[in-house]
Design an enzyme around this catalytic site. Structure first.
Site, mmCIF file in Angstrom:
data_model
loop_
_atom_site.group_PDB
_atom_site.id
_atom_site.type_symbol
_atom_site.label_atom_id
_atom_site.label_comp_id
_atom_site.label_asym_id
_atom_site.label_seq_id
_atom_site.Cartn_x
_atom_site.Cartn_y
_atom_site.Cartn_z
ATOM 1 N N HIS A 131 1.048 -1.166 -0.161
ATOM 2 C CA HIS A 131 -0.107 0.044 -0.198
ATOM 3 C C HIS A 131 0.852 1.182 -0.225
ATOM 4 C CE1 HIS A 131 -2.913 2.764 1.480
ATOM 5 N NE2 HIS A 131 -3.904 2.149 1.194
ATOM 6 N N ASP A 208 1.882 -4.488 8.050
ATOM 7 C CA ASP A 208 0.712 -3.920 8.079
ATOM 8 C C ASP A 208 -0.305 -4.669 8.143
ATOM 9 O OD1 ASP A 208 -1.435 -2.572 6.942
ATOM 10 O OD2 ASP A 208 -0.428 -1.759 5.084
ATOM 11 N N GLN A 211 -5.723 -5.184 6.707
ATOM 12 C CA GLN A 211 -6.742 -5.916 5.950
ATOM 13 C C GLN A 211 -6.507 -7.359 6.676
ATOM 14 O OE1 GLN A 211 -8.757 -4.766 3.893
ATOM 15 N NE2 GLN A 211 -7.747 -2.921 3.361
ATOM 16 N N LYS A 234 -11.798 -0.161 9.710
ATOM 17 C CA LYS A 234 -11.805 -1.123 8.889
ATOM 18 C C LYS A 234 -12.337 -2.377 9.786
ATOM 19 C CE LYS A 234 -8.099 0.184 5.761
ATOM 20 N NZ LYS A 234 -8.863 0.578 4.551
ATOM 21 N N CYS A 373 -4.630 2.564 -3.951
ATOM 22 C CA CYS A 373 -3.388 2.997 -3.254
ATOM 23 C C CYS A 373 -2.293 2.170 -3.412
ATOM 24 C CB CYS A 373 -3.618 3.225 -1.856
ATOM 25 S SG CYS A 373 -4.750 4.848 -1.517
#
Length: 415
Positions: A131, A208, A211, A234, A373
């Site tokens: 990302h 990261d 998600q 999220k 992104c």
């Protein structure tokens, strides 16, 4: 005898907790929300947690001895512990910093560690599926420090090329920064294996988890990561709040990259000493209501069951990909359905992703068009943009059918 974790979700009951899913967006059409990788919806109990704070506890934290301030401070501090517990960080609040989002978590480490530790000849290893929040941040830090940035390639199936990873993670590597789950491909990356590779070369690893945390159980200690970031919006939580996990000794040794009130221990005219973690990294009035509500979101996800959520999403993405793959004019990006998280990016021949999303919107189906992104990844894929449908615990196969019907309409319009 089945255990609760094996039981299917009661989707009707879950949807009742998200009244926005019944919203009429025009012409009597109920919204079909398939943009969860961008932002999930928020259940009533999380909204209520924020309202309850403002109605009954609203006061600044760590600044007063009156009842409201003490109550707010305790709830906010406990929220750190709750989010640490959610991701398996045994150090509690000493290993959990609240940030605005995953992006700020990345910047905190990049500035607080990278800007001070990296130098010419050092290497930061990313992946081609990163990302922009990771890629751009480390790119700019490398320019300031003289370090080099390298990228682990992505194979034709949408997986990381682990042979390539073993080639480029080496003695000059200082940081490996990788998405746990790709927000474009749905690929679930082998974080534990990458952590082992990084540590073999005495380097650190940042994952990261934007998600990942909303969709399946995460244990940062089992993964072996040094840093891990995620976003509240999220994972059924509010916007403007996220979390950064860091190993206790690493966070204690790092310098803050924002300064002001609340993050200091002692201030003199010529010097300042810092407060302990997490306050050291949370300058100014923090997102108190958001932090308390994020803890409620963590409770909500645990009450539903992250294993059950993951299985439900897997069923949806398998169903969606089975339907999409039945058409010769649709290209799907990323690994097979049984090897990905609950999202799918695709393109319809002859129809730009933005045009497709516009037609979807006419049918009340909300998806995400664009590069998500991940512009460099789309260059690798050979396309400027893609359409992404992303699923969550409240979505249904009927909604997938509505997605397919809208695609059929676009196909006819552009024939």
């Amino acid at each position: 005898m089945s255990t609760r974790s094996e039981e299917p979700l009661d989707i009707g009951r879950i949807r009742d907790e998200f009244p926005i899913l019944e919203r009429d967006v025009g012409d009597g059409q109920r919204v079909v929300y398939l943009d969860n990788a961008a932002t999930s919806q928020t259940p009533d109990r999380v909204v209520d947690a924020m309202s309850d704070y403002y109605r009954g506890t609203n006061a600044n934290v760590h600044r007063g001895i009156h009842h409201l301030s003490q109550e707010a401070s305790l709830a906010y501090e406990n929220a750190h512990d709750r989010l640490a517990e959610l991701i398996g960080a045994s150090g509690g609040r000493e290993e959990m910093v609240f940030t605005k989002n995953t992006t700020e978590g990345l910047n905190l480490v990049a500035y607080g560690w990278g800007l001070r530790e990296l130098e010419p000849g050092d290497e930061v290893v990313l992946t081609e599926m990163e990302h922009h929040s990771s890629l751009v941040t480390w790119q700019q830090i490398a320019k300031r420090t003289g370090a080099d940035v390298k990228f682990i390639g992505v194979d034709e199936a949408g997986h990381l090329d682990m042979e390539h990873a073993r080639e480029i993670i080496g003695p000059d590597t200082e940081m490996v920064s990788v998405a746990h789950v790709s927000n474009t491909l749905g690929t679930v990356n082998p974080i534990a294996e990458l952590a082992d590779l990084a540590h073999e070369h005495d380097s650190f690893i940042f994952a990261d988890g934007a998600q990942a945390v909303p969709h399946h159980s995460v244990d940062v200690e089992e993964l072996g990561v040094d840093f891990y970031a995620f976003s509240g919006h999220k994972m059924c939580g509010p916007t403007g709040i996220g979390g950064l996990y860091g190993k206790k000794d690493l966070l204690a040794a790092m310098e803050p990259f924002m300064y002001g009130g609340g993050m200091v221990r002692k201030v003199e005219f010529d010097r300042t000493t810092w407060a302990d973690v997490p306050e050291k990294f949370e300058a100014g009035t923090p997102p108190i209501a958001e932090g308390i509500a994020l803890a409620e979101a963590a409770d909500y996800l645990d009450d539903v069951g992250l294993d059950r959520i993951e299985r439900h999403e897997r069923e949806l993405v398998e169903y969606a990909m089975d339907r999409l793959e039945s058409f010769d004019d649709i290209e799907i990006y990323g690994p097979p359905a049984d090897e990905r998280a609950g999202l799918v990016s695709f393109n319809l021949d002859g129809v730009h992703a933005h045009d497709l999303a516009s037609i979807m919107n006419d049918h009340a189906v909300a998806i995400r068009p664009g590069d998500h992104c991940t512009q460099p990844l789309h260059d690798v894929l050979g396309t400027a943009a893609s359409a992404r449908a992303s699923f969550y615990l409240y979505n249904t196969k009927d909604e997938v059918d509505e997605l397919i019907a809208a695609i059929d309409e676009a196909r006819e319009l552009f024939a």
